[in-house]
Design a protein around this motif. Structure first.
Motif, mmCIF file in Angstrom:
data_model
loop_
_atom_site.group_PDB
_atom_site.id
_atom_site.type_symbol
_atom_site.label_atom_id
_atom_site.label_comp_id
_atom_site.label_asym_id
_atom_site.label_seq_id
_atom_site.Cartn_x
_atom_site.Cartn_y
_atom_site.Cartn_z
ATOM 1 N N ASN A 96 10.358 5.914 5.198
ATOM 2 C CA ASN A 96 9.255 6.230 4.237
ATOM 3 C C ASN A 96 8.346 5.318 4.093
ATOM 4 O O ASN A 96 7.240 5.641 3.408
ATOM 5 N N VAL A 97 8.577 3.945 4.280
ATOM 6 C CA VAL A 97 7.793 2.773 3.784
ATOM 7 C C VAL A 97 7.455 2.222 4.913
ATOM 8 O O VAL A 97 6.043 2.000 5.173
ATOM 9 N N GLU A 109 20.031 3.598 1.853
ATOM 10 C CA GLU A 109 18.770 3.221 1.189
ATOM 11 C C GLU A 109 17.779 2.447 2.181
ATOM 12 O O GLU A 109 16.715 2.510 2.090
ATOM 13 N N GLN A 110 18.615 1.540 3.049
ATOM 14 C CA GLN A 110 17.718 0.788 3.981
ATOM 15 C C GLN A 110 16.895 1.584 4.823
ATOM 16 O O GLN A 110 15.828 1.540 5.226
ATOM 17 N N ASP A 111 17.756 2.856 5.452
ATOM 18 C CA ASP A 111 17.341 3.950 6.364
ATOM 19 C C ASP A 111 15.934 4.250 5.667
ATOM 20 O O ASP A 111 15.090 4.892 6.226
ATOM 21 N N GLU A 158 0.813 -1.132 -0.103
ATOM 22 C CA GLU A 158 0.064 -0.239 -0.100
ATOM 23 C C GLU A 158 0.815 1.257 -0.013
ATOM 24 O O GLU A 158 0.733 2.243 -0.614
ATOM 25 N N LYS A 159 1.930 1.304 0.719
ATOM 26 C CA LYS A 159 2.752 2.483 0.912
ATOM 27 C C LYS A 159 3.477 2.679 -0.556
ATOM 28 O O LYS A 159 3.695 3.602 -1.006
ATOM 29 N N LEU A 160 4.091 1.466 -1.192
ATOM 30 C CA LEU A 160 4.643 1.398 -2.363
ATOM 31 C C LEU A 160 3.936 2.238 -3.598
ATOM 32 O O LEU A 160 4.210 2.525 -4.257
ATOM 33 N N ASP A 161 2.549 1.703 -3.410
ATOM 34 C CA ASP A 161 1.536 1.993 -4.718
ATOM 35 C C ASP A 161 1.577 3.543 -4.448
ATOM 36 O O ASP A 161 1.065 4.347 -5.563
ATOM 37 N N ASN A 162 1.728 4.303 -3.568
ATOM 38 C CA ASN A 162 1.476 5.789 -3.484
ATOM 39 C C ASN A 162 2.651 6.709 -3.483
ATOM 40 O O ASN A 162 2.543 7.859 -3.546
ATOM 41 N N ILE A 163 3.967 5.813 -3.890
ATOM 42 C CA ILE A 163 5.211 6.694 -4.061
ATOM 43 C C ILE A 163 5.906 6.203 -4.979
ATOM 44 O O ILE A 163 5.664 5.059 -5.739
#
Length: 98
Positions: free
Chosen positions: A79-80, A72-74, A39-44
């Motif tokens: 953010n996700v 990138e992991q941080d 769901e988070k990745l669908d919005n970014i």
């Protein structure tokens, strides 16, 4: 007397465990985490993700990043999703051929 008490205390810690309080997640909990990530990745827009999925044997959601650096992991955690059940691995970039 102090040695006996110390020995008893050490034995008690060994028997009961003094490790992590993180419990092992169930498969439904891992699926719920994976859905939250989707769901988070669908919005970014995030081009660094190679793939993700559930590793049932190790009880983790595996996130494969093209650039699998600490930065990138941080970023992903901020953010996700940040969860003790996420494991980052090196992935991709993958290409598909027709």
């Amino acid at each position: 007397m102090k040695k006996i008490l110390l020995t008893l205390l050490m034995s008690l810690l060994i028997i009961t465990g003094c490790g992590s309080n993180i419990k092992e997640p169930s498969l439904p909990e891992l699926k719920q985490l994976q859905q939250k990530i989707e769901e988070k990745l669908d919005n970014i827009t995030y081009d660094n993700l190679a793939s993700y999925g559930i590793d049932e044997e190790n009880k983790k959601v595996v996130i494969e990043l093209v650039n699998n650096t600490k930065e990138e992991q941080d970023w992903f955690k901020e953010n996700v999703s940040d969860s003790p059940y996420i494991e980052f691995k090196q992935g991709g970039p993958y290409q598909t051929f027709e």
